[in-house]
Write a protein that holds these residues in place. Structure first.
Motif, PDB file in Angstrom:
ATOM      1  N   TYR A 393     109.205 -38.779 -17.867  1.00 37.84           N
ATOM      2  CA  TYR A 393     109.633 -38.677 -19.262  1.00 37.84           C
ATOM      3  C   TYR A 393     110.274 -37.336 -19.575  1.00 37.84           C
ATOM      4  N   TYR A 394     109.865 -36.301 -18.877  1.00 35.28           N
ATOM      5  CA  TYR A 394     110.497 -34.984 -19.100  1.00 35.28           C
ATOM      6  C   TYR A 394     111.952 -35.016 -18.633  1.00 35.28           C
ATOM      7  N   LYS A 395     112.174 -35.632 -17.466  1.00 33.74           N
ATOM      8  CA  LYS A 395     113.549 -35.714 -16.949  1.00 33.74           C
ATOM      9  C   LYS A 395     114.400 -36.635 -17.819  1.00 33.74           C
ATOM     10  N   ILE A 396     113.795 -37.711 -18.304  1.00 32.48           N
ATOM     11  CA  ILE A 396     114.539 -38.642 -19.160  1.00 32.48           C
ATOM     12  C   ILE A 396     115.112 -37.921 -20.374  1.00 32.48           C
ATOM     13  N   LEU A 397     114.275 -37.059 -21.000  1.00 35.45           N
ATOM     14  CA  LEU A 397     114.750 -36.316 -22.184  1.00 35.45           C
ATOM     15  C   LEU A 397     115.428 -34.996 -21.830  1.00 35.45           C
ATOM     16  N   ASN A 404     107.831 -27.926 -26.516  1.00 32.58           N
ATOM     17  CA  ASN A 404     106.932 -28.289 -27.611  1.00 32.58           C
ATOM     18  C   ASN A 404     107.432 -29.562 -28.306  1.00 32.58           C
ATOM     19  N   LYS A 405     106.679 -30.023 -29.293  1.00 27.63           N
ATOM     20  CA  LYS A 405     106.983 -31.297 -29.941  1.00 27.63           C
ATOM     21  C   LYS A 405     108.363 -31.285 -30.601  1.00 27.63           C
ATOM     22  N   ALA A 411     115.604 -33.372 -28.504  1.00 29.43           N
ATOM     23  CA  ALA A 411     116.252 -33.977 -27.342  1.00 29.43           C
ATOM     24  C   ALA A 411     116.331 -35.492 -27.496  1.00 29.43           C
ATOM     25  N   TYR A 412     115.274 -36.092 -28.039  1.00 30.86           N
ATOM     26  CA  TYR A 412     115.248 -37.539 -28.245  1.00 30.86           C
ATOM     27  C   TYR A 412     116.369 -37.980 -29.189  1.00 30.86           C
ATOM     28  N   THR A 448     105.257 -36.939 -27.538  1.00 31.16           N
ATOM     29  CA  THR A 448     104.890 -36.445 -28.874  1.00 31.16           C
ATOM     30  C   THR A 448     103.459 -36.822 -29.246  1.00 31.16           C
ATOM     31  N   ASP A 449     102.805 -37.601 -28.368  1.00 31.17           N
ATOM     32  CA  ASP A 449     101.404 -37.957 -28.591  1.00 31.17           C
ATOM     33  C   ASP A 449     100.542 -37.099 -27.657  1.00 31.17           C
TER      34      ASP A 449
END
Length: 498
Positions: A393-397, A404-405, A411-412, A448-449
Motif C-alpha cells: 500500500y505504501y508503494k501504491i500511494l 503521516n495521515k 497522495a490518495y 489511514t486506519d
C-alpha cells in the motif's frame, strides 16, 4: 638568704620525686598487665580463633602483646591470626619479632620462610629454611620448601630471560609456574600482565593487575594501568573506579589526575547520551555521541559505539537514507555486531527494500541464534517481503513508511483523480483504471486506519481474504467498502476534490 634558697630547691626536688612516683604508678596501671590478665587475653584469643571470630581474637592478642612485649609466643599467636585473616604482610613483623626474641624458634622461622616464598623473596626464604635445617637436619617440610625456593629462583631467571628476548608466550608459560609457587608476588603478576598486553589480551592483563594492586602498599602504577586497560576496552565506569583508587593514594599524582579528567568527561557524555535515548530525545543523543567521538578520537571502541547508537537513533527518527549510510559505515567497522545489523535491517524496511532487510536479519541470526528480538525481526521482514510481492500500500500511494495521515490522504487524492475510470475512453483502459482505483482506495483505507496500518506494518494484509477470520480462498479483489460502484452497464460516478 642562702638558707631560704636551699629550702626552696629542696621543696622543688621533693615535688618532682612525688610526681615521678605518681607517673610511674599511673603508667603501670595503664600499660602494665598482670600475668593473670595476660593469660586471660591469650585464652580468649585462642577460643575466639577456634570459633572463627578472627577480629575479636585479634583484639585480645593485641592486648596480650601490649601487656607483655617480651613474650615471643604472643607475637607468634598474633601472627597466626593475621594469617587466618589473609593479612600475610601484617604477620611478617610479628614473626620477625618472635625470632628476634627467640632465634631458635623453628616454627616461626618456617612460617616466615613460607610467607617469603609466596611473596617471591627467594633469598630470604632460603635463609629461613636453611636456619631450620641447621638445627633440625631431618626437618621434612623445611627440605621441601627449600627445594621450592631453589626451583622458584631458576624459574624467575628463566622468565626474565624469555621476556628480555621478547618471547612473551614463553614468559607467560614460565610465569604460570612462578605464580603457582609465589601467588603473593606482585612483580610476577605485573610482568605477566605486560606480556598479555603485548600479546593483545588485555582482559587477562586485568586479571593479573587486579590482585597486584593489593599486593603492594602504594601501587598507583597498577591502578593507572588498570584504568587505562578498562578505558581501552570501553569499560568507562570500571576505568573511573580504578583511577579514583590511584588518587586516593595520592590526589596530586599528575598522571592519574590527567587520566581521571579524561575518563570522567567521556563517561559523563556516554551516560548522558544513553539517558537521552531512554527519553526518546534522539537528535540530542546523536549530538552527544558526536561529542564522544571528538572527546576520544583515538580509541576505536568509542567511535564504533557512537556510530552504532547514532544508527539506532536515526532509525528511530525514521531518517531512513541517513540511517542506512551510518549503519553501513558502522557495519564495516563491526561486521558481527547484531545491533547494527538489526538497525540497518529496519532502515531497509523503512525504504521498502525487504530483501536486504531479510538478509541483514539472517546474518544477525547467524551470530546469535537465540536472540528473540532478531528472530521476531526476521519473521516480520520475511512477511513484509512476501506481502510486497502482493500489494504494498505504501508503494501504491508512493509514500514512505514514515508518512503521516495527511501525507497519505494527499497522495490518495492525487492518484484517485489521475486514475478515475471516467478519465478513460476505451473499455480496456477503463478496466485497468478500475483496478488501479480499487488499489488506491484500499491503500488509503489501510494507511489511514491505525489498527489496520499496524497490522500491515507487521507483515499482515488486513484486506487479504486469507487473513480474514473464516475467509475463503481465491476470488477477485473486492472493493474495500463492500460494494463496487463500477458494477453494471454505463455509470457516471464523479469525485469532487478540494
Amino acid at each position: 638568704m642562702e638558707s631560704g634558697r636551699w629550702r626552696g630547691l629542696s621543696s622543688v626536688l621533693s615535688s618532682l620525686s612525688l610526681l615521678c612516683v605518681l607517673l610511674d604508678l599511673q603508667l603501670d596501671g595503664v600499660l602494665g598487665a598482670t600475668p593473670v590478665e595476660i593469660e586471660h587475653h591469650l585464652e580468649m584469643g585462642r577460643k575466639l580463633l577456634a570459633a572463627g571470630q578472627l577480629a575479636e581474637a585479634l583484639s585480645h592478642y593485641h592486648s596480650a602483646v601490649e601487656g607483655d612485649s617480651k613474650n615471643y609466643l604472643t607475637y607468634y599467636k598474633r601472627a597466626a591470626v593475621f594469617l587466618a585473616m589473609g593479612k600475610s604482610k601484617s604477620a611478617l613483623p610479628d614473626l620477625s619479632q618472635a625470632i628476634q626474641l627467640k632465634p631458635d624458634f623453628l616454627a616461626a622461622r618456617l612460617q616466615r620462610g613460607n610467607i617469603l616464598l609466596k611473596q617471591g623473596s627467594t633469598q630470604e626464604a632460603r635463609e629461613d629454611f636453611q636456619a631450620v635445617l641447621k638445627r633440625s637436619p631431618n626437618h621434612e617440610e623445611a627440605h621441601d620448601q627449600l627445594s621450592k625456593a631453589e626451583e622458584l629462583e631458576l624459574l624467575q631467571e628463566e622468565a626474565h630471560e624469555a621476556h628480555h628476548r621478547g618471547d612473551y608466550i614463553t614468559t607467560v608459560q614460565v610465569l604460570e609456574k612462578v605464580i603457582e609457587l609465589s601467588p603473593w608476588d606482585p612483580e610476577s603478576r605485573e610482568l605477566r600482565a605486560e606480556c598479555y598486553i603485548r600479546l593483545g589480551d588485555p582482559r587477562k592483563a586485568i586479571m593479573d593487575l587486579t590482585p597486584a594492586t593489593r599486593l603492594r602498599a602504594d601501587n598507583r602504577a597498577a591502578f593507572l594501568k588498570l584504568s587505562q586497560l578498562h578505558y581501552s576496552l570501553g569499560d568507562h565506569h570500571d576505568s573511573l573506579n580504578q583511577i579514583r583508587e590511584c588518587l586516593k593514594l595520592d590526589q596530586d599524582d599528575k598522571e592519574c589526575f590527567a587520566h581521571y579528567k579524561q575518563v570522567k568527561k567521556l563517561s559523563k557524555q556516554l551516560d548522558s547520551a544513553e539517558e537521552l535515548i531512554s527519553e526518546q530525545r534522539y537528535q540530542e543523543a546523536i549530538e552527544k555521541y558526536e561529542s564522544v567521538m571528538r572527546t576520544e578520537p583515538n580509541v576505536a571502541f568509542y567511535t564504533n559505539k557512537a556510530k552504532e547508537r547514532i544508527c539506532f537513533c536515526l532509525v528511530k527518527m525514521k531518517s531512513a537514507e541517513e540511517a542506512l549510510d551510518i549503519c553501513s559505515e558502522a557495519h564495516q567497522r563491526e561486521p558481527q555486531n547484531i545491533h547494527i545489523l538489526r538497525d540497518r535491517a529496519e532502515a531497509y524496511i523503512l525504504l521498502q527494500e525487504y530483501e536486504k532487510a531479510v538478509e541483514d536479519y539472517q546474518e544477525a541470526r547467524e551470530f546469535d541464534q537465540d536472540n528473540q528480538e532478531i528472530r521476531e525481526g526476521l519473521d516480520r521482514a520475511q512477511k513484509l517481503l512476501k506481502q510486497s510481492r502482493k500489494r504494498d500500500y505504501y508503494k501504491i500511494l508512493g509514500v514512505s513508511r514514515s508518512a503521516n495521515k495527511q501525507e497519505v490522504i494527499k497522495a490518495y487524492r492525487k492518484l484517485a483523480q489521475q486514475w478515475h475510470p471516467d478519465n478513460f475512453q476505451s473499455e480496456a483502459d477503463k478496466k485497468e483504471a478500475e483496478k488501479k482505483f480499487i488499489d488506491i482506495a484500499s491503500a488509503k483505507e489501510v494507511l489511514t486506519d491505525p489498527e489496520m496500518r499496524q497490522k500491515f506494518d507487521s507483515g499482515e494484509d488486513p484486506l487479504d481474504p486469507e487473513n480474514q477470520q473464516g475467509g475463503g480462498g481465491g476470488g477477485s479483489r473486492e472493493w474495500p467498502f463492500g460494494f463496487n460502484p463500477f458494477e453494471g452497464g454505463n455509470f457516471h460516478f464523479k469525485f469532487h476534490y478540494n
